[in-house]
Design an enzyme around this catalytic site. Structure first.
Site, PDB file in Angstrom:
ATOM      1  N   THR A 186     -25.530 -62.917   4.408  1.00  0.00           N
ATOM      2  CA  THR A 186     -24.442 -62.505   5.324  1.00  0.00           C
ATOM      3  C   THR A 186     -24.636 -61.277   5.757  1.00  0.00           C
ATOM      4  O   THR A 186     -24.475 -60.914   6.923  1.00  0.00           O
ATOM      5  CB  THR A 186     -23.162 -62.882   4.516  1.00  0.00           C
ATOM      6  OG1 THR A 186     -23.284 -64.077   4.171  1.00  0.00           O
ATOM      7  CG2 THR A 186     -22.241 -62.265   5.602  1.00  0.00           C
ATOM      8  N   SER A 212     -23.233 -69.924  11.188  1.00  0.00           N
ATOM      9  CA  SER A 212     -22.866 -69.521   9.834  1.00  0.00           C
ATOM     10  C   SER A 212     -24.366 -68.632   9.432  1.00  0.00           C
ATOM     11  O   SER A 212     -25.245 -68.895   9.864  1.00  0.00           O
ATOM     12  CB  SER A 212     -22.717 -70.543   9.052  1.00  0.00           C
ATOM     13  OG  SER A 212     -22.873 -70.039   7.630  1.00  0.00           O
ATOM     14  N   THR A 213     -24.076 -67.714   8.670  1.00  0.00           N
ATOM     15  CA  THR A 213     -25.264 -67.387   7.945  1.00  0.00           C
ATOM     16  C   THR A 213     -26.130 -68.222   7.505  1.00  0.00           C
ATOM     17  O   THR A 213     -27.279 -68.101   7.458  1.00  0.00           O
ATOM     18  CB  THR A 213     -24.916 -66.416   6.688  1.00  0.00           C
ATOM     19  OG1 THR A 213     -24.238 -64.990   7.295  1.00  0.00           O
ATOM     20  CG2 THR A 213     -26.213 -65.801   6.003  1.00  0.00           C
ATOM     21  N   ASN A 214     -25.641 -69.520   6.995  1.00  0.00           N
ATOM     22  CA  ASN A 214     -26.340 -70.496   6.336  1.00  0.00           C
ATOM     23  C   ASN A 214     -27.198 -71.220   7.018  1.00  0.00           C
ATOM     24  O   ASN A 214     -27.970 -71.950   6.639  1.00  0.00           O
ATOM     25  CB  ASN A 214     -25.216 -71.230   5.378  1.00  0.00           C
ATOM     26  CG  ASN A 214     -24.486 -70.640   4.445  1.00  0.00           C
ATOM     27  OD1 ASN A 214     -24.775 -69.082   4.271  1.00  0.00           O
ATOM     28  ND2 ASN A 214     -23.463 -71.032   4.063  1.00  0.00           N
ATOM     29  N   THR A 224     -73.373 -69.129 -14.973  1.00  0.00           N
ATOM     30  CA  THR A 224     -72.262 -69.806 -15.534  1.00  0.00           C
ATOM     31  C   THR A 224     -71.811 -69.286 -16.732  1.00  0.00           C
ATOM     32  O   THR A 224     -72.715 -69.076 -17.662  1.00  0.00           O
ATOM     33  CB  THR A 224     -72.611 -71.405 -15.440  1.00  0.00           C
ATOM     34  OG1 THR A 224     -73.608 -71.497 -16.565  1.00  0.00           O
ATOM     35  CG2 THR A 224     -72.784 -71.846 -14.184  1.00  0.00           C
ATOM     36  N   SER A 242     -65.335 -40.051  -9.018  1.00  0.00           N
ATOM     37  CA  SER A 242     -64.654 -39.581 -10.307  1.00  0.00           C
ATOM     38  C   SER A 242     -64.537 -37.984  -9.766  1.00  0.00           C
ATOM     39  O   SER A 242     -65.357 -37.331  -9.286  1.00  0.00           O
ATOM     40  CB  SER A 242     -65.990 -39.804 -11.331  1.00  0.00           C
ATOM     41  OG  SER A 242     -65.464 -38.890 -12.636  1.00  0.00           O
ATOM     42  N   SER A 243     -63.610 -37.513 -10.811  1.00  0.00           N
ATOM     43  CA  SER A 243     -63.352 -36.146 -10.651  1.00  0.00           C
ATOM     44  C   SER A 243     -64.250 -35.236 -11.568  1.00  0.00           C
ATOM     45  O   SER A 243     -64.050 -34.251 -11.722  1.00  0.00           O
ATOM     46  CB  SER A 243     -61.720 -35.907 -10.848  1.00  0.00           C
ATOM     47  OG  SER A 243     -61.367 -36.269 -12.236  1.00  0.00           O
ATOM     48  N   LYS A 274     -70.580 -40.549  -9.085  1.00  0.00           N
ATOM     49  CA  LYS A 274     -70.049 -41.842  -9.148  1.00  0.00           C
ATOM     50  C   LYS A 274     -69.370 -42.369  -8.222  1.00  0.00           C
ATOM     51  O   LYS A 274     -68.533 -41.643  -7.529  1.00  0.00           O
ATOM     52  CB  LYS A 274     -69.298 -41.904 -10.561  1.00  0.00           C
ATOM     53  CG  LYS A 274     -68.995 -43.088 -11.217  1.00  0.00           C
ATOM     54  CD  LYS A 274     -68.386 -42.940 -12.352  1.00  0.00           C
ATOM     55  CE  LYS A 274     -67.769 -44.376 -12.987  1.00  0.00           C
ATOM     56  NZ  LYS A 274     -66.923 -44.925 -12.403  1.00  0.00           N
TER      57      LYS A 274
END
Length: 472
Positions: free
Chosen positions: A105, A144-146, A191, A322-323, A328
């Site tokens: 609504t 209607s909202t509906n 697999t 990477s820090s 990397k």
């Protein structure tokens, strides 16, 4: 005096409230904004939902005008206001949170108030002059909202899905290019993460292309269900407060405005409470997410290393990984797609629970349903484009490594089994594992088969497809 100029006083059934004078929304939108500070995601975050609401309102307005419920001046003003919104204007005025109580609504009233105030402005009146043109009496006439809200949701989805389909088509085309590029790259198929039989890297990429293409078809199929609407049903599906001709006319007007065929549901009471079409769409989105996530898992495995993993393909480096570890580079694009997939799967659960929570003649949880669906569509579209552009296009194959791994694996045993028998090949496999010798070397050293015969059996064209039958 300054305060009187900057605000206007509006009232509803609960009392009065001051609204910014320059706002196109009104008191009910303001109440909803204050009540539902939940996700921080307003309606205008999804422009197609706002456009869909305006299209529905315009269709209803035109139907009412044709049936004599609205005069020409009001029809023209409301339609013009809707056109402004359809063209992308005033979207910032749609500020109610996507998740809200009231079965939508607040969304419907947000649209009614913005359209009413813009229409008043076009007629030369001040915003808030609802005695001239009212959000409920005129903009929401016969509605209607509906019926408006679920119709707008379905239209918003129809407007959003083509981008997702286009993204799927683009990634399918890129996968086809890669499948052709890698068609001669022999590698080991696996697999359960164990050595299986030979294949090509091209076959692996083509399999992903095929499975995604299937979902393009599924999206088109569920789209048809989304074009059956309950516009004209009003509150619960009985069509109370409407002309008997209104529903069919409103649906026809919406089809013309939106440029796509909508149909009126045969049972409007059922259609007003049913959310089956949303559940089906959410299921397809979840299916796509699962497939994409699985493919991204494969990409991460196949590119793992570069020295200590599979190392069969190289993903394009897009940022340092990477820090602390120099050099990397991480598979950040597939990782991000994985996370999007998990979000979509979570959204699907939300849609399922919200759909199940419907009671009697209405499902009050539709705001969560539309938020979840539009979020999934938008995230999936962006993730697929990111994966295609920033990852798949730039993948390269480590051809020599793929071939070496295949030749040194147990995969050749399966190709030899029809010629040497299961018992002998099992012994060879065990001996190869114990001695770390290659199967090929063991066969030749033990004089089990000549090099020429062995090479003939192990030709790629014989290992990668069924054996061609010969005439007796």
């Amino acid at each position: 005096m300054e305060n009187a100029v900057s605000t206007r006083l509006e009232h509803d059934s609960l009392g009065s409230k001051t609204v910014d004078a320059d706002a196109y929304y009104g008191i009910q939108t303001l109440r909803a904004r204050d009540n539902f500070q939940l996700t921080g995601v307003p309606l205008h975050h999804y422009p197609r939902l706002v456009v869909a609401l305006a299209m529905v309102k315009k269709a209803c307005c035109q139907a009412n005008g044709e049936l004599g419920g609205l005069g020409p001046d009001l029809v023209n003003a409301i339609s013009a206001a809707c056109d402004d919104i359809i063209d992308g204007q005033l979207h910032d005025q749609f500020l109610v949170d996507m998740v809200q109580g009231g079965a939508g609504t607040s969304t419907n009233m947000n649209a009614n108030e913005v359209i009413a105030n813009r229409a008043l402005e076009l007629l030369g009146h001040e915003r808030g002059s609802y005695d001239k043109l009212h959000p409920n009496n005129h903009v929401n006439l016969s509605q209607s909202t509906n019926d408006v809200y679920p119709t707008a949701i379905k239209l918003a989805i129809q407007l959003s899905c083509p981008e997702l389909i286009s993204a799927l088509e683009r990634i399918s085309e890129t996968l086809a290019v890669k499948a052709e590029e890698f068609s001669g790259v022999l590698k080991l198929g696996r697999t359960q993460l164990q050595d299986a039989v030979p294949m090509t890297l091209g076959q692996e990429f083509n399999a992903c292309r095929t499975t995604l293409q299937e979902d393009i078809s599924r999206l088109h199929e569920v789209a048809v269900l989304g074009r059956e609407i309950n516009l004209g049903a009003t509150a619960i599906g009985t069509g109370i407060n409407t002309d008997s001709r209104y529903a069919d006319l409103a649906v026809a007007k919406l089809s013309a405005i939106a440029g796509m065929p909508f149909t009126l549901a045969p049972d409007l009471i059922e259609a007003t409470s049913d959310t089956g079409a949303f559940v089906m769409l959410s299921g397809v989105l979840r299916r796509i997410a699962i497939k994409l996530s699985k493919f991204c898992n494969d990409l991460r495995l196949l590119s793992s290393g570069p020295r200590g993993g599979f190392g069969e393909i190289n993903l394009p480096p897009v940022q340092p990984g990477s820090s602390i570890m120099p050099g990397k580079v991480n598979p950040v694009i597939p990782e991000a797609v994985n996370q999007v997939a998990y979000r979509v799967m979570g959204n699907d659960l939300s849609v399922s629970m919200a759909a199940e929570a419907g009671q009697l003649q209405l499902n009050a949880m539709e705001p969560l349903i539309v938020y979840s669906l539009l979020d999934s569509i938008q995230l999936m579209t962006r993730a697929i484009d990111m994966l295609e552009e920033r990852c798949i296009r730039g993948i390269s194959a480590n051809t020599d490594h793929c071939l070496a791994v295949m030749n040194n694996s147990m995969a050749l045993i399966t190709a030899l089994s029809p010629h040497l028998g299961y018992e002998l090949t099992s012994k060879l496999a065990k001996q190869a594992l114990e001695t770390e010798a290659s199967v090929r070397d063991l066969i030749l050293e033990n004089g089990i088969m000549s090099a020429e015969a062995l090479d003939d059996i192990l030709k790629p064209e014989k290992m990668l497809q069924p054996i061609t039958a010969t005439q007796p």
